[in-house]
Design a protein around this motif. Structure first.
Motif, PDB file in Angstrom:
ATOM      1  N   PRO A  67       0.818  -1.221   0.000  1.00 42.87           N
ATOM      2  CA  PRO A  67       0.000   0.000   0.000  1.00 42.87           C
ATOM      3  C   PRO A  67       0.854   1.274   0.000  1.00 42.87           C
ATOM      4  CG  PRO A  67      -0.766  -1.496   1.708  1.00 42.87           C
ATOM      5  CD  PRO A  67       0.481  -2.073   1.144  1.00 42.87           C
ATOM      6  N   ILE A  68       1.987   1.235   0.678  1.00 41.85           N
ATOM      7  CA  ILE A  68       2.877   2.395   0.690  1.00 41.85           C
ATOM      8  C   ILE A  68       3.432   2.634  -0.709  1.00 41.85           C
ATOM      9  CG2 ILE A  68       5.087   3.252   1.560  1.00 41.85           C
ATOM     10  CD1 ILE A  68       4.382   1.851   4.238  1.00 41.85           C
ATOM     11  N   SER A  69       3.783   1.574  -1.424  1.00 44.05           N
ATOM     12  CA  SER A  69       4.296   1.703  -2.790  1.00 44.05           C
ATOM     13  C   SER A  69       3.256   2.318  -3.715  1.00 44.05           C
ATOM     14  CB  SER A  69       4.723   0.347  -3.331  1.00 44.05           C
ATOM     15  OG  SER A  69       5.761  -0.179  -2.569  1.00 44.05           O
ATOM     16  N   LYS A  70       2.016   1.853  -3.616  1.00 46.79           N
ATOM     17  CA  LYS A  70       0.936   2.414  -4.439  1.00 46.79           C
ATOM     18  C   LYS A  70       0.770   3.903  -4.146  1.00 46.79           C
ATOM     19  CE  LYS A  70      -4.017   1.928  -5.402  1.00 46.79           C
ATOM     20  NZ  LYS A  70      -4.455   3.284  -5.283  1.00 46.79           N
ATOM     21  N   TYR A  71       0.771   4.259  -2.890  1.00 44.71           N
ATOM     22  CA  TYR A  71       0.637   5.656  -2.495  1.00 44.71           C
ATOM     23  C   TYR A  71       1.786   6.495  -3.050  1.00 44.71           C
ATOM     24  CZ  TYR A  71       0.876   9.765   0.511  1.00 44.71           C
ATOM     25  OH  TYR A  71       0.977  11.043   0.968  1.00 44.71           O
ATOM     26  N   MET A  72       3.018   5.990  -2.942  1.00 45.56           N
ATOM     27  CA  MET A  72       4.191   6.742  -3.403  1.00 45.56           C
ATOM     28  C   MET A  72       4.175   6.908  -4.926  1.00 45.56           C
ATOM     29  SD  MET A  72       5.955   7.458  -0.670  1.00 45.56           S
ATOM     30  CE  MET A  72       7.684   7.614  -0.969  1.00 45.56           C
ATOM     31  N   ILE A  73       3.775   5.865  -5.657  1.00 42.04           N
ATOM     32  CA  ILE A  73       3.698   5.962  -7.117  1.00 42.04           C
ATOM     33  C   ILE A  73       2.695   7.034  -7.525  1.00 42.04           C
ATOM     34  CG2 ILE A  73       2.910   4.761  -9.200  1.00 42.04           C
ATOM     35  CD1 ILE A  73       4.141   2.196  -7.962  1.00 42.04           C
ATOM     36  N   ASP A 128       4.174  10.738  -9.026  1.00 42.94           N
ATOM     37  CA  ASP A 128       4.192  10.488 -10.465  1.00 42.94           C
ATOM     38  C   ASP A 128       4.480  11.751 -11.271  1.00 42.94           C
ATOM     39  OD1 ASP A 128       1.810  11.670  -9.816  1.00 42.94           O
ATOM     40  OD2 ASP A 128       0.536  10.194 -10.803  1.00 42.94           O
ATOM     41  N   LYS A 129       3.823  12.842 -10.975  1.00 41.17           N
ATOM     42  CA  LYS A 129       4.021  14.100 -11.708  1.00 41.17           C
ATOM     43  C   LYS A 129       5.440  14.638 -11.518  1.00 41.17           C
ATOM     44  CE  LYS A 129      -0.134  15.496 -13.229  1.00 41.17           C
ATOM     45  NZ  LYS A 129      -0.463  16.089 -14.468  1.00 41.17           N
ATOM     46  N   LYS A 130       5.957  14.492 -10.323  1.00 39.53           N
ATOM     47  CA  LYS A 130       7.279  15.034 -10.020  1.00 39.53           C
ATOM     48  C   LYS A 130       8.371  14.338 -10.836  1.00 39.53           C
ATOM     49  CE  LYS A 130      10.409  15.824  -6.151  1.00 39.53           C
ATOM     50  NZ  LYS A 130      10.618  15.668  -4.725  1.00 39.53           N
ATOM     51  N   PHE A 131       8.293  13.023 -10.989  1.00 43.70           N
ATOM     52  CA  PHE A 131       9.358  12.278 -11.649  1.00 43.70           C
ATOM     53  C   PHE A 131       9.098  11.988 -13.127  1.00 43.70           C
ATOM     54  CE2 PHE A 131      10.043  11.111  -7.152  1.00 43.70           C
ATOM     55  CZ  PHE A 131      11.330  11.604  -7.029  1.00 43.70           C
ATOM     56  N   THR A 132       7.830  11.918 -13.552  1.00 47.70           N
ATOM     57  CA  THR A 132       7.537  11.562 -14.942  1.00 47.70           C
ATOM     58  C   THR A 132       6.776  12.644 -15.703  1.00 47.70           C
ATOM     59  OG1 THR A 132       5.432  10.510 -14.428  1.00 47.70           O
ATOM     60  CG2 THR A 132       7.415   9.125 -14.322  1.00 47.70           C
ATOM     61  N   ASN A 133       6.285  13.662 -15.025  1.00 49.77           N
ATOM     62  CA  ASN A 133       5.425  14.695 -15.611  1.00 49.77           C
ATOM     63  C   ASN A 133       4.138  14.116 -16.190  1.00 49.77           C
ATOM     64  OD1 ASN A 133       7.051  16.882 -14.970  1.00 49.77           O
ATOM     65  ND2 ASN A 133       8.276  16.633 -16.822  1.00 49.77           N
ATOM     66  N   ARG A 134       3.753  12.946 -15.722  1.00 44.88           N
ATOM     67  CA  ARG A 134       2.530  12.292 -16.175  1.00 44.88           C
ATOM     68  C   ARG A 134       1.767  11.765 -14.966  1.00 44.88           C
ATOM     69  NH1 ARG A 134       3.017  10.787 -21.754  1.00 44.88           N
ATOM     70  NH2 ARG A 134       5.113  11.231 -22.498  1.00 44.88           N
ATOM     71  N   GLU A 135       0.460  11.697 -15.115  1.00 46.36           N
ATOM     72  CA  GLU A 135      -0.387  11.124 -14.067  1.00 46.36           C
ATOM     73  C   GLU A 135      -0.370   9.607 -14.207  1.00 46.36           C
ATOM     74  OE1 GLU A 135      -2.771  11.283 -10.785  1.00 46.36           O
ATOM     75  OE2 GLU A 135      -1.980  13.041 -11.812  1.00 46.36           O
ATOM     76  N   ILE A 136      -0.172   8.896 -13.106  1.00 51.64           N
ATOM     77  CA  ILE A 136      -0.161   7.438 -13.098  1.00 51.64           C
ATOM     78  C   ILE A 136      -1.197   6.960 -12.096  1.00 51.64           C
ATOM     79  CG2 ILE A 136       1.196   5.366 -12.629  1.00 51.64           C
ATOM     80  CD1 ILE A 136       3.687   6.966 -13.395  1.00 51.64           C
ATOM     81  N   THR A 137      -2.050   6.023 -12.537  1.00 57.41           N
ATOM     82  CA  THR A 137      -3.024   5.424 -11.630  1.00 57.41           C
ATOM     83  C   THR A 137      -2.895   3.907 -11.709  1.00 57.41           C
ATOM     84  OG1 THR A 137      -4.773   5.372 -13.299  1.00 57.41           O
ATOM     85  CG2 THR A 137      -4.674   7.323 -11.893  1.00 57.41           C
ATOM     86  N   LEU A 138      -3.263   3.240 -10.623  1.00 48.79           N
ATOM     87  CA  LEU A 138      -3.290   1.787 -10.589  1.00 48.79           C
ATOM     88  C   LEU A 138      -4.264   1.340  -9.524  1.00 48.79           C
ATOM     89  CD1 LEU A 138      -0.490   0.452  -8.449  1.00 48.79           C
ATOM     90  CD2 LEU A 138      -0.031   2.594  -9.542  1.00 48.79           C
ATOM     91  N   ASP A 139      -4.781   0.124  -9.693  1.00 50.18           N
ATOM     92  CA  ASP A 139      -5.744  -0.408  -8.722  1.00 50.18           C
ATOM     93  C   ASP A 139      -5.047  -0.855  -7.449  1.00 50.18           C
ATOM     94  OD1 ASP A 139      -7.879   0.107 -10.325  1.00 50.18           O
ATOM     95  OD2 ASP A 139      -8.133  -1.952 -11.025  1.00 50.18           O
TER      96      ASP A 139
END
Length: 107
Positions: free
Chosen positions: A32-38, A42-53
Motif C-alpha cells: 500500500p505504501i508503494s501504491k501511495y508513493m507511485i 508520479d508528476k514530479k518524476f515523470t510529468n505524467r499522471e499514473i493510476t493503478l488499482d
C-alpha cells in the motif's frame, strides 16, 4: 552452564519472534505504501499522471506487480499507456552490488 543457557534461550526466542513479525509487517505494508508513493510522486518524476488499482511488492524476492496500470499523456486526461498488469522480477542479490538486472518483465 545450564543456568546461563536457560537465561539465553528466552531472549533469543523473543528476538526471533520480533524478526519474523517485522518481516511480515514489511511485506503487508510495503505494497500500500508503494501504491501511495507511485500515485503521489508520479508528476514530479515523470510529468505524467499514473493510476493503478493495487500494487504487490515483495522486497525479499524482488517481485513487483502493478494491477490495472494507466499512464496518462502529459498535462491531459488521455491515456498514453494502459495495461491490465505489469510484473517485474528484480535480481535482489545484484541490487546490493548496485547492478540493476531484471530477471523477468511481463506486460
Amino acid at each position: 552452564m545450564k543456568f546461563k543457557l536457560k537465561k539465553l534461550k528466552k531472549p533469543l526466542f523473543i528476538t526471533l519472534i520480533v524478526i519474523v513479525v517485522l518481516m511480515a509487517v514489511i511485506i503487508i505494508f510495503i505494497s500500500p505504501i508503494s501504491k501511495y508513493m507511485i500515485e503521489k510522486y508520479d508528476k514530479k518524476f515523470t510529468n505524467r499522471e499514473i493510476t493503478l488499482d493495487w500494487a504487490y511488492v515483495n522486497p525479499f524476492t524482488g517481485y513487483i506487480h502493478l494491477d490495472n496500470l494507466k499512464v496518462y499523456e502529459e498535462n491531459t486526461d488521455s491515456i498514453f499507456l494502459a495495461m491490465s498488469g505489469l510484473t517485474v522480477n528484480f535480481e535482489v542479490s545484484k541490487l546490493l552490488s548496485k547492478t540493476y538486472e531484471i530477471g523477468k518483465l511481463k506486460l
